[in-house]
Design an enzyme around this catalytic site. Sequence first.
Site, PDB file in Angstrom:
ATOM      1  N   LYS A  49       0.841  -1.202   0.000  1.00 19.12           N
ATOM      2  CA  LYS A  49       0.000   0.000   0.000  1.00 19.12           C
ATOM      3  C   LYS A  49       0.876   1.252   0.000  1.00 19.12           C
ATOM      4  O   LYS A  49       0.687   2.160  -0.802  1.00 19.12           O
ATOM      5  CB  LYS A  49      -0.892  -0.001   1.249  1.00 19.12           C
ATOM      6  CG  LYS A  49      -1.576   1.332   1.512  1.00 19.12           C
ATOM      7  CD  LYS A  49      -2.418   1.305   2.766  1.00 19.12           C
ATOM      8  CE  LYS A  49      -1.679   1.658   4.021  1.00 19.12           C
ATOM      9  NZ  LYS A  49      -1.455   3.096   4.235  1.00 19.12           N
ATOM     10  N   ASN A  50       1.840   1.290   0.912  1.00 22.53           N
ATOM     11  CA  ASN A  50       2.620   2.523   1.050  1.00 22.53           C
ATOM     12  C   ASN A  50       3.532   2.780  -0.145  1.00 22.53           C
ATOM     13  O   ASN A  50       3.902   3.923  -0.392  1.00 22.53           O
ATOM     14  CB  ASN A  50       3.438   2.503   2.351  1.00 22.53           C
ATOM     15  CG  ASN A  50       2.538   2.714   3.565  1.00 22.53           C
ATOM     16  OD1 ASN A  50       1.364   3.043   3.428  1.00 22.53           O
ATOM     17  ND2 ASN A  50       3.098   2.510   4.750  1.00 22.53           N
ATOM     18  N   CYS A  70      -4.681  13.276  12.780  1.00 19.40           N
ATOM     19  CA  CYS A  70      -4.817  11.876  12.418  1.00 19.40           C
ATOM     20  C   CYS A  70      -4.847  11.112  13.722  1.00 19.40           C
ATOM     21  O   CYS A  70      -4.280  11.547  14.713  1.00 19.40           O
ATOM     22  CB  CYS A  70      -3.616  11.494  11.571  1.00 19.40           C
ATOM     23  SG  CYS A  70      -3.294   9.749  11.507  1.00 19.40           S
ATOM     24  N   ARG A 106       1.290  14.500  13.107  1.00 17.64           N
ATOM     25  CA  ARG A 106       1.790  14.304  11.750  1.00 17.64           C
ATOM     26  C   ARG A 106       1.860  15.604  10.926  1.00 17.64           C
ATOM     27  O   ARG A 106       1.169  15.755   9.922  1.00 17.64           O
ATOM     28  CB  ARG A 106       0.965  13.237  11.023  1.00 17.64           C
ATOM     29  CG  ARG A 106       0.915  11.953  11.799  1.00 17.64           C
ATOM     30  CD  ARG A 106       0.161  10.882  11.077  1.00 17.64           C
ATOM     31  NE  ARG A 106       1.013  10.076  10.229  1.00 17.64           N
ATOM     32  CZ  ARG A 106       0.571   9.068   9.502  1.00 17.64           C
ATOM     33  NH1 ARG A 106      -0.687   8.762   9.478  1.00 17.64           N
ATOM     34  NH2 ARG A 106       1.410   8.367   8.771  1.00 17.64           N
ATOM     35  N   ASP A 164       4.538   0.364  11.999  1.00 17.96           N
ATOM     36  CA  ASP A 164       3.310  -0.198  11.438  1.00 17.96           C
ATOM     37  C   ASP A 164       3.108  -1.674  11.808  1.00 17.96           C
ATOM     38  O   ASP A 164       2.089  -2.268  11.437  1.00 17.96           O
ATOM     39  CB  ASP A 164       3.302  -0.048   9.900  1.00 17.96           C
ATOM     40  CG  ASP A 164       3.036   1.385   9.461  1.00 17.96           C
ATOM     41  OD1 ASP A 164       2.702   2.223  10.322  1.00 17.96           O
ATOM     42  OD2 ASP A 164       3.167   1.678   8.259  1.00 17.96           O
ATOM     43  N   ARG A 200      -8.790   0.085   4.413  1.00 13.29           N
ATOM     44  CA  ARG A 200      -7.836   1.017   3.814  1.00 13.29           C
ATOM     45  C   ARG A 200      -6.520   0.309   3.506  1.00 13.29           C
ATOM     46  O   ARG A 200      -5.801   0.714   2.596  1.00 13.29           O
ATOM     47  CB  ARG A 200      -7.540   2.177   4.778  1.00 13.29           C
ATOM     48  CG  ARG A 200      -8.693   3.142   4.971  1.00 13.29           C
ATOM     49  CD  ARG A 200      -8.258   4.288   5.849  1.00 13.29           C
ATOM     50  NE  ARG A 200      -6.936   4.735   5.452  1.00 13.29           N
ATOM     51  CZ  ARG A 200      -6.032   5.284   6.260  1.00 13.29           C
ATOM     52  NH1 ARG A 200      -6.322   5.476   7.529  1.00 13.29           N
ATOM     53  NH2 ARG A 200      -4.858   5.647   5.826  1.00 13.29           N
TER      54      ARG A 200
END
Length: 422
Positions: free
Chosen positions: A22-23, A118, A123, A308, A400
Amino acid sequence: MDSILVKGGSALSGEIEIAGAKNAALTLMPVTLLSDEPLTLTNSPRLSDIKTMSALLKSLGTEVSSMQDGKTIVLSSHGLNSTHADYEIVRKMRASNLVLGPLLAREGHATVSLPGGCAIGARPMDIHITALEAMGAEIELKDGYLHAKTNGGLKGNLVPLRFASVGATENVLMAATLAKGTTVIENAAREPEIVDLARCLKAMGAQIEGEGTSRIEIQGVDRLHGATHRVVTDRIELGTYMLAPVIAGGEVECLGGKLELVQSFVEKLDASGVSVEETARGLKVKLNGDRPKAVDVVTEVFPGFPTDLQAQMMAMLCFADGTSVLEEKIFENRFMHAPELMRMGAKIDVHGGTATVTGVETLKGAPVMATDLRASVSLILAGLAAEGETLVNRVYHLDRGYERVEEKLGAVGAKIERIKGE
Ligand code: UD1
C-alpha cells in the site's frame, strides 16, 4: 459500517499470498504527475486508500484506469488541468500530500490542503516544507492550504532532513527528478518503499543514486517518459500474516515474503521462539513450543522495527510467556489498540510512549472497536486465539490497508467472517 467476527481457537495451515505494498503504491501513483506519458503499475493492492489516491489524481486531470484483476493501474497525466489538492479528499488520507512535490516540479505551483489531525498523532508537514523551500519553493500556509510556487522551477540543492521522514523523502525525491541541477537528500529515509519509488523513477529516465542509504543524490533531467513498474511486496501485510500462526497455532507460508523486507521484525520473532524459514516461494512461519517468549521492542525508522507492526506485535505479546516492553518512538498516541486488547483480558500498562505487556495464557473474545488501520488488524489477530467470539467493529480503517482479510485468513483455517453494516 462492516464488522469482522472472529471465532478463536482454530490452528492455521496453508499459504497466504502477500499483496503489493500500500505505502509503495501510494507514492508510486503520484509519479504520474511528473510525466506526459502513461505509467503502468502492476501488483498494486486492491484497497480503499488506492481508490482515494485515484480520486485525488482524477481531480487534477489524471486519467486512471484499472485492469480486470484490479492489480494493474494505468495512469496518464498528459491532460493535467489542476494543481489544487482539495481538503475534501486530502483529509481522508495523509498520503495525499505526496502530490505536492511532483506538482511543484512539473507545474511550478500547487495548492495542497494540510491533511489535518490523524488518529495516531499530529503528523505535521514541516520537514516536507523546509526541504522543498531549500529547492527554491516559496510556501505559504493560508486557509488550511499550503500555497506553493517556484520562481522559474525547482533548483537542486543540499537538502538535509531533521528527521528521516518517509513522506518528505518521497516528495523531495520525486520533485528533484525534474529540478535543475543536483539535489542531495541527507538523512533520507531508507524504507524499501523509497527504494521501490527510485526504481520506478529510474525506469522513467530519472538519474538517482544512493536510494536505500541515508544520502540520495538526484541529477535533474528535462523530462521523464512512461514505464511499467511492479509494486514491491507489502512488508507490513507480510509481518501481519506472519504473526497469525504464532498467535493462533499452526504453520503458514507467506507467498512473496522476503527476509530482507522484515529483518528487524524476524530478529524479534526469533528471540520469541518463532521459526521463520525462507523458501523458494516466501517465508514459512511456525511457533516452537506452546507460547511465544516475551521480548522487548522499540519502533524505529527502517531498518529498525516498523511502527506499522507495533500493534500486531503487541497482540502476540499479550499471549507471551513473561513481560515485554514496547516503546513507540515514531508516532505519539499509537497505543489505541491497548485498551481494546485489555477488554479481551490482556494485561497492558501504558505510560506515554511505553507499553508494558504481561502475557496471559488466554484472552476472551469481546466486542472491540478498531481505531486505526494497524490497530484493527491487531484485534483480529488477538481474536484468532481468544476464547469465544471477537467482534471487531468499525472496520473502515482495515479496508484502507488490508485486502480481503477475511478471505485470506479464512483460507488457512481461521473462523472469520465479515458482517455487512448499513
Ligand atoms: C509513512 C507511512 C506510514 C508509516 C510511517 C513511518 C505511507 C503512506 N505511510 O508515513 O504507514 O507509519 O511512514 O514508517 O507511506 N513528521 C514531522 N514532520 C513532517 C513529517 C513527519 O514531524 O514534516 C513526523 C510525524 O509526525 C511522525 C514521524 O515524523 O511522528 C514519521 O513520519 P513520516 O516518516 O513522515 O511518516 P509518513 O510518511 O507520514
